[in-house]
Design an enzyme around this catalytic site. Structure first.
Site, PDB file in Angstrom:
ATOM      1  N   PRO A  28      29.969 116.805 104.191  1.00  0.00           N
ATOM      2  CA  PRO A  28      29.450 117.443 105.623  1.00  0.00           C
ATOM      3  C   PRO A  28      28.267 116.874 105.807  1.00  0.00           C
ATOM      4  CG  PRO A  28      29.617 119.217 104.217  1.00  0.00           C
ATOM      5  CD  PRO A  28      30.350 118.113 103.249  1.00  0.00           C
ATOM      6  N   ASN A  29      27.981 116.574 107.047  1.00  0.00           N
ATOM      7  CA  ASN A  29      26.625 116.182 107.604  1.00  0.00           C
ATOM      8  C   ASN A  29      25.932 114.828 107.089  1.00  0.00           C
ATOM      9  OD1 ASN A  29      26.417 118.688 109.013  1.00  0.00           O
ATOM     10  ND2 ASN A  29      25.784 119.488 107.186  1.00  0.00           N
ATOM     11  N   ARG A  71      19.242 112.701 110.075  1.00  0.00           N
ATOM     12  CA  ARG A  71      19.279 114.039 109.814  1.00  0.00           C
ATOM     13  C   ARG A  71      18.127 114.204 108.818  1.00  0.00           C
ATOM     14  NH1 ARG A  71      23.047 116.267 104.807  1.00  0.00           N
ATOM     15  NH2 ARG A  71      22.352 118.251 104.824  1.00  0.00           N
ATOM     16  N   TYR A 127      16.318 112.506 103.538  1.00  0.00           N
ATOM     17  CA  TYR A 127      17.532 111.756 103.090  1.00  0.00           C
ATOM     18  C   TYR A 127      17.480 110.170 103.385  1.00  0.00           C
ATOM     19  CZ  TYR A 127      19.647 116.250 102.687  1.00  0.00           C
ATOM     20  OH  TYR A 127      19.859 117.479 102.349  1.00  0.00           O
ATOM     21  N   ASN A 179      29.703 112.648  96.856  1.00  0.00           N
ATOM     22  CA  ASN A 179      28.763 113.487  97.405  1.00  0.00           C
ATOM     23  C   ASN A 179      29.228 114.550  98.387  1.00  0.00           C
ATOM     24  OD1 ASN A 179      26.350 114.698  98.592  1.00  0.00           O
ATOM     25  ND2 ASN A 179      25.395 112.805  99.074  1.00  0.00           N
ATOM     26  N   ALA A 239      26.771 119.967 100.924  1.00  0.00           N
ATOM     27  CA  ALA A 239      26.737 121.450 101.049  1.00  0.00           C
ATOM     28  C   ALA A 239      27.960 121.925  99.995  1.00  0.00           C
ATOM     29  CB  ALA A 239      26.543 122.282 102.270  1.00  0.00           C
ATOM     30  N   HIS A 251      27.820 123.250  96.470  1.00  0.00           N
ATOM     31  CA  HIS A 251      26.869 124.360  96.054  1.00  0.00           C
ATOM     32  C   HIS A 251      28.014 125.617  95.792  1.00  0.00           C
ATOM     33  CE1 HIS A 251      23.656 121.781  95.970  1.00  0.00           C
ATOM     34  NE2 HIS A 251      23.503 121.743  97.273  1.00  0.00           N
ATOM     35  N   GLU A 264      29.123 111.956  90.459  1.00  0.00           N
ATOM     36  CA  GLU A 264      28.535 112.841  91.344  1.00  0.00           C
ATOM     37  C   GLU A 264      27.243 112.046  91.706  1.00  0.00           C
ATOM     38  OE1 GLU A 264      27.910 116.986  89.963  1.00  0.00           O
ATOM     39  OE2 GLU A 264      26.902 117.380  91.758  1.00  0.00           O
ATOM     40  N   HIS A 287      23.802 112.742  94.727  1.00  0.00           N
ATOM     41  CA  HIS A 287      23.089 113.394  95.737  1.00  0.00           C
ATOM     42  C   HIS A 287      21.818 112.676  95.903  1.00  0.00           C
ATOM     43  CE1 HIS A 287      25.340 116.835  95.563  1.00  0.00           C
ATOM     44  NE2 HIS A 287      25.326 116.788  94.011  1.00  0.00           N
ATOM     45  N   ARG A 324      14.343 120.920  95.136  1.00  0.00           N
ATOM     46  CA  ARG A 324      14.171 121.565  96.454  1.00  0.00           C
ATOM     47  C   ARG A 324      14.236 122.971  96.635  1.00  0.00           C
ATOM     48  NH1 ARG A 324      18.274 118.475  99.894  1.00  0.00           N
ATOM     49  NH2 ARG A 324      17.115 119.839 101.654  1.00  0.00           N
TER      50      ARG A 324
HETATM   51  C1  DQA Z   1      23.005 116.471  99.281  1.00  0.00           C
HETATM   52  C2  DQA Z   1      22.048 117.662  98.767  1.00  0.00           C
HETATM   53  C3  DQA Z   1      22.742 119.019  99.315  1.00  0.00           C
HETATM   54  O1  DQA Z   1      22.036 119.992  98.621  1.00  0.00           O
HETATM   55  C4  DQA Z   1      22.775 119.099 100.663  1.00  0.00           C
HETATM   56  O2  DQA Z   1      23.610 120.287 101.060  1.00  0.00           O
HETATM   57  C5  DQA Z   1      23.379 117.803 101.297  1.00  0.00           C
HETATM   58  C6  DQA Z   1      22.957 116.506 100.737  1.00  0.00           C
HETATM   59  C7  DQA Z   1      22.059 115.011  98.958  1.00  0.00           C
HETATM   60  O3  DQA Z   1      22.902 114.003  99.037  1.00  0.00           O
HETATM   61  O4  DQA Z   1      21.030 115.263  98.522  1.00  0.00           O
HETATM   62  O5  DQA Z   1      24.070 117.842 102.281  1.00  0.00           O
HETATM   63  O6  DQA Z   1      24.255 116.444  98.544  1.00  0.00           O
END
Ligand code: DQA
Length: 145
Positions: A9-10, A17, A22, A73, A76, A79, A97, A99, A106
């Site tokens: 997501p996102n 964003r 990012y 990836n 959110a 977590h 995995e 990120h 963070r």
């Molecule tokens: C993320 C890190 C996550 O904590 C966050 O919720 C994201 C992006 C990253 O790529 O750094 O949405 O996965």
């Protein structure tokens, strides 16, 4: 070898964003880069992004059935999603995995645990979108032995 790059997501809003976290690369640009990196490594890369957890679960289930390596990836969902934990647990091909940021460094990220890590052959965090290249390199080198 086919590889699925699955983004949660996102991540479709990459470039817009929180670019200070990012970066400015958009998801379309990231997808193009992943396909190009894959070509260099002899991998057939398909990149997908979804804001819908069930859709990601369907993709992971398909990856399990087809024994397709995955770069994930889960954003959110990383977590807190036990459904993603379970779906990752059935994968038989390698899972990496990724990120873009390093969630563990963070302080504003409220959870530092990952449901993906227990099932991952490698975790790459904090290298920006280059982390996806590193993940593909990991899969290419594990394929080679
Ligand atoms: C993320 C890190 C996550 O904590 C966050 O919720 C994201 C992006 C990253 O790529 O750094 O949405 O996965």
């Amino acid at each position: 070898m086919k590889v699925l790059v699955l983004n949660g997501p996102n991540l479709g809003r990459l470039g817009r964003r929180q670019p200070e976290i990012y970066g400015y690369t958009t998801h379309d640009e990231l997808a193009d880069r992943c396909v190009g990196w894959g070509l260099d490594l002899g991998l057939e890369v398909e990149v997908r992004q979804t804001n819908h957890e069930g859709e990601l679960l369907d993709w992971l289930n398909d990856a399990a059935d087809t024994e397709t390596p995955v770069v994930l990836n889960a954003a959110a969902w990383t977590h807190y999603s036990y459904a993603i934990f379970d779906a990752c647990g059935q994968l038989t091909a390698p899972l990496v995995e990724v990120h873009i940021s390093d969630p563990e460094s963070r302080p504003e990220v409220f959870r530092h645990t990952s449901v993906v890590t227990p099932h991952a052959a490698a975790v790459i965090a904090g290298y920006g979108v280059d982390g996806y290249r590193m993940a593909l390199e990991h899969l290419a080198s594990s394929r080679n032995g």
